[in-house]
Design a protein around this motif. Structure first.
Motif, PDB file in Angstrom:
ATOM      1  N   GLY A 196       0.312  -1.226   0.199  1.00 42.65           N
ATOM      2  CA  GLY A 196       0.035   0.244   0.512  1.00 42.65           C
ATOM      3  C   GLY A 196       0.933   0.732   0.443  1.00 42.65           C
ATOM      4  O   GLY A 196       2.023   0.967   0.223  1.00 42.65           O
ATOM      5  N   ARG A 253       6.142   3.094   0.261  1.00 42.43           N
ATOM      6  CA  ARG A 253       5.443   1.744  -0.194  1.00 42.43           C
ATOM      7  C   ARG A 253       5.411   0.863   1.827  1.00 42.43           C
ATOM      8  O   ARG A 253       6.078   1.361   2.503  1.00 42.43           O
ATOM      9  N   TYR A 306      -4.155   3.900   2.977  1.00 41.65           N
ATOM     10  CA  TYR A 306      -3.205   4.012   2.944  1.00 41.65           C
ATOM     11  C   TYR A 306      -2.200   4.683   4.164  1.00 41.65           C
ATOM     12  O   TYR A 306      -2.822   5.955   5.119  1.00 41.65           O
TER      13      TYR A 306
END
Length: 157
Positions: free
Chosen positions: A56, A67, A110
Motif C-alpha cells: 500500500g 510503500r 494508505y
C-alpha cells in the motif's frame, strides 16, 4: 496495402494493447514500482490498521513517498507493526506522525506521514512514535446508532 502489411500492423496493435493491459494491472495491484533508487525502512505501531495492505502507498502531502513493506502482529503490545520502505530522496524528522487514512469514502487505505519539528531525521530501522490508527467505518456507524438509541431513551423519561 497487401495482406502481410495489414497483419504486421494488427500484430503491433495487439502487442501494444497487451503491454498497456499489463501496465494497468501492475498499477492497480500496486506492484509497479519503477523507482530504482535507494530506500530506507521505518516502523510504526498501530492499534488498528483497518484494511491496510502490504505494498500500500505511503504518502506525505498527497505524494507517494514509499510503500508498506510488511505488516505483522506484536504479541507483547498486541498492536500491528507496519514496516514502511521510504525513498531516500524524502527525509522526515524524528517527530513525524503516521496516520492510516482512506482515499475517498470507501477507497484504499494508505499510511499518511506528517512531518514533525525535530531536527534529527529518521534513518533506517527507526520507529515512528506518534501514530493514529485507522478509522473503521463500521465502528463509527455503530457508535452513531447507539448514541441515537440512548437519546431516544432519555427523551422518554
Amino acid at each position: 496495402m497487401n495482406r502481410s502489411m495489414i497483419d504486421l500492423w494488427v500484430g503491433i496493435f495487439v502487442a501494444v494493447g497487451l503491454g498497456a493491459l499489463l501496465f494497468l494491472a501492475l498499477k492497480v495491484g500496486n506492484l509497479a514500482t519503477f523507482s530504482t533508487g535507494q530506500t530506507y525502512q521505518v516502523l510504526a505501531k498501530f492499534a488498528n490498521i483497518g484494511g491496510l495492505k502490504v505494498r500500500g502507498p505511503v504518502k506525505s502531502a498527497g505524494v507517494v513517498v514509499g510503500r508498506v513493506a510488511n505488516i505483522r502482529f506484536d504479541n507483547e503490545s498486541y498492536e500491528a507493526v507496519v514496516s514502511m520502505t521510504i525513498d531516500a530522496s524524502y527525509q522526515f524528522p524524528r517527530g513525524t506522525t503516521a496516520k492510516i487514512l482512506t482515499s475517498g469514502i470507501l477507497g484504499e487505505q494508505y499510511v499518511g506521514l506528517e512531518a514533525g519539528g525535530d531536527g534529527v531525521m529518521l534513518k533506517h530501522g527507526d520507529r515512528v512514535r506518534l501514530t493514529q490508527s485507522a478509522v473503521v467505518l463500521e465502528n463509527l456507524i455503530s457508535q452513531f446508532l447507539f448514541n441515537k438509541a440512548a437519546e431516544g431513551k432519555d427523551e422518554k423519561k
